[in-house]
Motif scaffolding. Structure first.
Motif, PDB file in Angstrom:
ATOM      1  N   LEU A 170       0.820  -1.206   0.000  1.00 53.27           N
ATOM      2  CA  LEU A 170       0.000   0.000   0.000  1.00 53.27           C
ATOM      3  C   LEU A 170       0.857   1.261   0.000  1.00 53.27           C
ATOM      4  N   TYR A 171       0.470   2.210  -0.832  1.00 48.64           N
ATOM      5  CA  TYR A 171       1.038   3.537  -0.724  1.00 48.64           C
ATOM      6  C   TYR A 171       0.031   4.532  -1.275  1.00 48.64           C
ATOM      7  N   VAL A 172       0.267   5.805  -1.059  1.00 49.93           N
ATOM      8  CA  VAL A 172      -0.721   6.827  -1.390  1.00 49.93           C
ATOM      9  C   VAL A 172      -0.707   7.118  -2.883  1.00 49.93           C
ATOM     10  N   LEU A 173      -1.849   6.880  -3.515  1.00 51.61           N
ATOM     11  CA  LEU A 173      -2.018   7.153  -4.937  1.00 51.61           C
ATOM     12  C   LEU A 173      -2.607   8.545  -5.140  1.00 51.61           C
ATOM     13  N   ASP A 174      -2.594   8.987  -6.372  1.00 54.11           N
ATOM     14  CA  ASP A 174      -3.211  10.270  -6.714  1.00 54.11           C
ATOM     15  C   ASP A 174      -4.230  10.037  -7.819  1.00 54.11           C
ATOM     16  N   ILE A 175      -5.251   9.236  -7.493  1.00 50.67           N
ATOM     17  CA  ILE A 175      -6.322   8.924  -8.437  1.00 50.67           C
ATOM     18  C   ILE A 175      -7.656   9.042  -7.696  1.00 50.67           C
ATOM     19  N   PRO A 176      -8.756   9.245  -8.416  1.00 51.19           N
ATOM     20  CA  PRO A 176     -10.064   9.243  -7.757  1.00 51.19           C
ATOM     21  C   PRO A 176     -10.370   7.855  -7.183  1.00 51.19           C
TER      22      PRO A 176
END
Length: 247
Positions: A170-176
């Motif tokens: 897991l890591y922080v995505l930048d998608i809706p």
């Protein structure tokens, strides 16, 4: 109109249902819950097939797909899906939709292949720490019944391994991202129902652009109990996505 076909990929043969809309900006990839096949989406299919391209399939060993020799963990499943999409000539970008265990798969796919994914919808998805934090709160009968269900694809230990695989990657995505949480779960008390929502809300950390919604009158199968709610969620995300070429 959906086309049905069989495609050889990842060392086995998959049953696929797809619709290809001309000039579609993206393809919806749908992954069912544990032990379920593509028929679980039948109430969504007529509404979605005219809006954009859609790809749904039976995971290896389920429905009309042949078994696979690999372990039945999420990491193997998403790699099988990646090869299947390649063989089917389904190019990114993808809008991923996953129910329950399928949500674990789709979250891992998004974190593993982030440049292929422009949106993620999780339908009452399984939290990565479900077995550690939530299951112990339920009755002994519930826990026993839950563990006994793992006979259709993969064992209870393989399911646990899948949750660990997602937690590790897991890591922080930048998608809706939209997270749908069922508000009328069988065998839940008021306290465990609220705690379930809390765990679902925590999934929002997967992206800087997450939204959390409760399907108040739905059981675990939100896409069957309130199909319009799920359809509208998918269509809103499609409209909100400004597609750009993968990096």
């Amino acid at each position: 109109m959906f086309k049905e076909m069989y495609i050889k990929a990842a060392g086995t043969t998959f049953y696929v249902k797809r619709t290809d809309v001309p000039d579609s900006d993206l393809t919806i990839i749908m992954d069912a819950g544990y032990g379920d096949d593509s028929s679980t989406w039948k109430m969504l299919s007529p509404e979605l097939e005219t809006e954009t391209s859609v790809f749904m399939y039976d995971r290896a060993g389920l429905g009309k797909s042949k078994p696979a020799s690999r372990p039945r963990t999420s990491l193997h499943m998403i790699n099988e899906l990646k090869d299947l999409l390649k063989k089917a000539d389904i190019k990114p970008p993808y809008l991923l939709v996953g129910h329950s265990f399928g949500g674990v798969n789709m979250s891992l796919f998004a974190c593993t292949y982030p440049h292929d994914v422009y949106g993620l919808i999780l339908i009452d998805s399984t939290p990565v720490d479900y077995q550690k934090r939530f299951l112990p709160l339920m009755s002994r009968e519930f826990q026993q019944s839950y563990k006994k269900q793992f006979t259709l694809e993969g064992t209870y230990d393989e399911f646990a391994a899948s949750l660990a695989q997602l937690e590790k990657n897991l890591y922080v995505l930048d998608i809706p991202v939209t997270i749908l949480s069922a508000g009328n779960k069988a065998h839940y008390t008021l306290e465990t129902q609220e705690y379930w929502h809390d765990l679902q809300k925590e999934m929002a950390a997967i992206s800087t652009r997450s939204k959390f919604m409760i399907a108040a009158n739905s059981s675990h199968y939100i896409h069957q109990d309130d199909s319009e709610f799920v359809i509208n969620t998918i269509l809103k995300m499609i409209k909100s996505i400004k597609v750009r070429s993968p990096q």
